[in-house]
Design a protein around this motif. Structure first.
Motif, PDB file in Angstrom:
ATOM      1  N   SER A 203     -11.473   7.441   5.790  1.00  0.00           N
ATOM      2  CA  SER A 203     -11.283   6.544   5.615  1.00  0.00           C
ATOM      3  C   SER A 203     -13.161   6.426   5.570  1.00  0.00           C
ATOM      4  N   VAL A 204     -13.231   5.976   4.804  1.00  0.00           N
ATOM      5  CA  VAL A 204     -15.413   5.276   4.612  1.00  0.00           C
ATOM      6  C   VAL A 204     -15.544   5.536   5.963  1.00  0.00           C
ATOM      7  N   GLU A 205     -14.981   5.004   7.334  1.00  0.00           N
ATOM      8  CA  GLU A 205     -15.225   4.590   8.969  1.00  0.00           C
ATOM      9  C   GLU A 205     -15.477   6.227   9.294  1.00  0.00           C
ATOM     10  N   ALA A 206     -14.455   7.352   8.821  1.00  0.00           N
ATOM     11  CA  ALA A 206     -13.788   8.435   9.975  1.00  0.00           C
ATOM     12  C   ALA A 206     -15.470   8.455   8.663  1.00  0.00           C
ATOM     13  N   GLN A 207     -15.661   8.916   7.354  1.00  0.00           N
ATOM     14  CA  GLN A 207     -16.267   9.610   7.239  1.00  0.00           C
ATOM     15  C   GLN A 207     -17.810   9.377   7.561  1.00  0.00           C
ATOM     16  N   GLU A 208     -18.271   8.978   7.715  1.00  0.00           N
ATOM     17  CA  GLU A 208     -19.336   8.352   7.426  1.00  0.00           C
ATOM     18  C   GLU A 208     -19.731   8.741   9.140  1.00  0.00           C
ATOM     19  N   ALA A 209     -18.623   8.617  10.640  1.00  0.00           N
ATOM     20  CA  ALA A 209     -19.280   8.891  11.450  1.00  0.00           C
ATOM     21  C   ALA A 209     -19.665  10.385  11.443  1.00  0.00           C
TER      22      ALA A 209
ATOM     23  N   ILE B 133       1.529  13.151  -0.106  1.00  0.00           N
ATOM     24  CA  ILE B 133       2.091  12.714  -1.226  1.00  0.00           C
ATOM     25  C   ILE B 133       3.696  12.931  -1.087  1.00  0.00           C
ATOM     26  N   GLU B 134       4.098  14.251  -0.948  1.00  0.00           N
ATOM     27  CA  GLU B 134       5.550  14.418  -0.689  1.00  0.00           C
ATOM     28  C   GLU B 134       5.954  14.466   0.641  1.00  0.00           C
ATOM     29  N   ARG B 135       5.153  14.290   1.783  1.00  0.00           N
ATOM     30  CA  ARG B 135       5.476  14.565   2.916  1.00  0.00           C
ATOM     31  C   ARG B 135       5.189  12.871   3.366  1.00  0.00           C
ATOM     32  N   GLY B 136       4.440  12.107   2.580  1.00  0.00           N
ATOM     33  CA  GLY B 136       4.329  10.687   2.891  1.00  0.00           C
ATOM     34  C   GLY B 136       3.242  10.405   3.901  1.00  0.00           C
ATOM     35  N   GLU B 137       2.227  11.008   3.465  1.00  0.00           N
ATOM     36  CA  GLU B 137       1.049  10.846   4.404  1.00  0.00           C
ATOM     37  C   GLU B 137      -0.238  10.663   3.612  1.00  0.00           C
ATOM     38  N   TYR B 138      -0.473  10.205   2.712  1.00  0.00           N
ATOM     39  CA  TYR B 138      -1.324   9.939   1.292  1.00  0.00           C
ATOM     40  C   TYR B 138      -1.369   9.111   1.275  1.00  0.00           C
ATOM     41  N   GLY B 139      -2.701   8.445   1.399  1.00  0.00           N
ATOM     42  CA  GLY B 139      -3.858   7.706   1.629  1.00  0.00           C
ATOM     43  C   GLY B 139      -4.081   6.947   2.698  1.00  0.00           C
ATOM     44  N   TYR B 140      -3.648   7.940   3.976  1.00  0.00           N
ATOM     45  CA  TYR B 140      -3.538   7.891   5.351  1.00  0.00           C
ATOM     46  C   TYR B 140      -4.887   8.421   6.075  1.00  0.00           C
ATOM     47  N   CYS B 141      -6.039   8.039   6.744  1.00  0.00           N
ATOM     48  CA  CYS B 141      -6.246   8.738   7.456  1.00  0.00           C
ATOM     49  C   CYS B 141      -6.256   9.605   8.393  1.00  0.00           C
ATOM     50  N   GLU B 142      -6.636  11.136   7.833  1.00  0.00           N
ATOM     51  CA  GLU B 142      -6.022  12.251   9.938  1.00  0.00           C
ATOM     52  C   GLU B 142      -6.914  11.234  10.323  1.00  0.00           C
ATOM     53  N   GLU B 143      -7.843  11.416  10.793  1.00  0.00           N
ATOM     54  CA  GLU B 143      -8.280  11.003  12.358  1.00  0.00           C
ATOM     55  C   GLU B 143      -7.561   9.669  12.635  1.00  0.00           C
TER      56      GLU B 143
ATOM     57  N   GLU C 295      -4.846   4.944   9.522  1.00  0.00           N
ATOM     58  CA  GLU C 295      -5.399   3.666   8.968  1.00  0.00           C
ATOM     59  C   GLU C 295      -5.355   4.007   7.154  1.00  0.00           C
ATOM     60  N   PRO C 296      -5.016   3.064   6.660  1.00  0.00           N
ATOM     61  CA  PRO C 296      -5.153   3.106   5.116  1.00  0.00           C
ATOM     62  C   PRO C 296      -6.578   3.630   5.000  1.00  0.00           C
ATOM     63  N   ILE C 297      -6.502   4.842   3.882  1.00  0.00           N
ATOM     64  CA  ILE C 297      -7.379   5.156   3.430  1.00  0.00           C
ATOM     65  C   ILE C 297      -8.162   4.072   1.669  1.00  0.00           C
ATOM     66  N   GLY C 298      -8.377   3.535   1.512  1.00  0.00           N
ATOM     67  CA  GLY C 298      -8.205   2.248   0.359  1.00  0.00           C
ATOM     68  C   GLY C 298      -7.765   2.276  -0.889  1.00  0.00           C
ATOM     69  N   LEU C 299      -7.629   1.427  -1.862  1.00  0.00           N
ATOM     70  CA  LEU C 299      -7.616   1.965  -2.689  1.00  0.00           C
ATOM     71  C   LEU C 299      -8.932   2.680  -3.598  1.00  0.00           C
TER      72      LEU C 299
ATOM     73  N   TYR D  81       0.768  -1.661   0.109  1.00  0.00           N
ATOM     74  CA  TYR D  81      -0.055   0.374   0.008  1.00  0.00           C
ATOM     75  C   TYR D  81       0.618   1.470   0.081  1.00  0.00           C
ATOM     76  N   MET D  82       0.561   1.703  -0.963  1.00  0.00           N
ATOM     77  CA  MET D  82       1.181   3.352  -0.836  1.00  0.00           C
ATOM     78  C   MET D  82       3.140   3.305  -1.252  1.00  0.00           C
ATOM     79  N   ASN D  83       3.192   2.517  -1.996  1.00  0.00           N
ATOM     80  CA  ASN D  83       4.069   2.628  -2.635  1.00  0.00           C
ATOM     81  C   ASN D  83       5.416   3.347  -4.138  1.00  0.00           C
ATOM     82  N   PRO D  84       5.811   3.475  -4.158  1.00  0.00           N
ATOM     83  CA  PRO D  84       6.093   4.682  -4.734  1.00  0.00           C
ATOM     84  C   PRO D  84       5.020   4.344  -6.506  1.00  0.00           C
ATOM     85  N   ARG D  85       5.112   3.368  -6.665  1.00  0.00           N
ATOM     86  CA  ARG D  85       4.319   3.615  -8.190  1.00  0.00           C
ATOM     87  C   ARG D  85       2.562   4.026  -7.896  1.00  0.00           C
ATOM     88  N   GLN D  86       2.818   3.790  -6.718  1.00  0.00           N
ATOM     89  CA  GLN D  86       1.412   4.039  -6.878  1.00  0.00           C
ATOM     90  C   GLN D  86       1.150   5.434  -6.096  1.00  0.00           C
ATOM     91  N   LEU D  87       2.259   6.141  -5.418  1.00  0.00           N
ATOM     92  CA  LEU D  87       2.072   7.521  -4.558  1.00  0.00           C
ATOM     93  C   LEU D  87       2.520   8.331  -6.621  1.00  0.00           C
TER      94      LEU D  87
END
Length: 136
Positions: free
Chosen positions: A120-126, A91-101, A104-108, A16-22
């Motif tokens: 993440s979906v769960e945090a957004q729903e909350a 992305i530049e800080r290495g924080e992309y793809g992870y829930c701010e709260e 956890e991974p946000i998911g592809l 998850y969030m390897n250089p190619r994905q980023l």
């Protein structure tokens, strides 16, 4: 961009969030931002060249209403460009793809659908449940 890069889609079968994905999400965000900027520039050019001297008050009102709608759309684009720029900074800080709260991974799938997602979906729903409770 080579053909292999154009055909690449992030997969759950890779880290998850390897250089190619980023790189994939950075390019996706940059293309989206460029499209929004182009559309905004077209809107501005249209507003500059519009004939505002319509003799018929109804035609003039229609032009003003359309211009107002275009400006509101442009303002939404401006806000969206800010969110895109923030995602690129994550992305530049290495924080992309992870829930701010939760961290956890946000998911592809969610990032494919909404690459500027910060929750993440769960945090957004909350958040949405909390907003509904406060609104009631």
């Amino acid at each position: 961009m080579d053909t292999a890069s154009q055909e690449y889609r992030p997969s759950a079968d890779e880290p998850y969030m390897n250089p190619r994905q980023l790189d994939y999400f950075r390019r996706k965000l940059e293309v989206w931002r460029d499209e929004l900027i182009d559309e905004s520039e077209q809107t501005l050019e249209h507003l500059r060249t519009e004939n505002w001297q319509e003799p018929d008050p109804n035609d003039r009102a229609t032009h003003e209403s359309e211009a107002s709608l275009e400006l509101r759309t442009r303002d939404r684009y401006r806000k969206l460009i800010g969110k895109i720029d923030a995602a690129i900074r994550r992305i530049e800080r290495g924080e992309y793809g992870y829930c701010e709260e939760t961290g956890e991974p946000i998911g592809l799938a969610r990032l494919e659908a909404r690459p500027i997602a910060t929750l993440s979906v769960e945090a957004q729903e909350a958040h949405e449940r909390d907003e509904h409770r406060r609104a009631d």
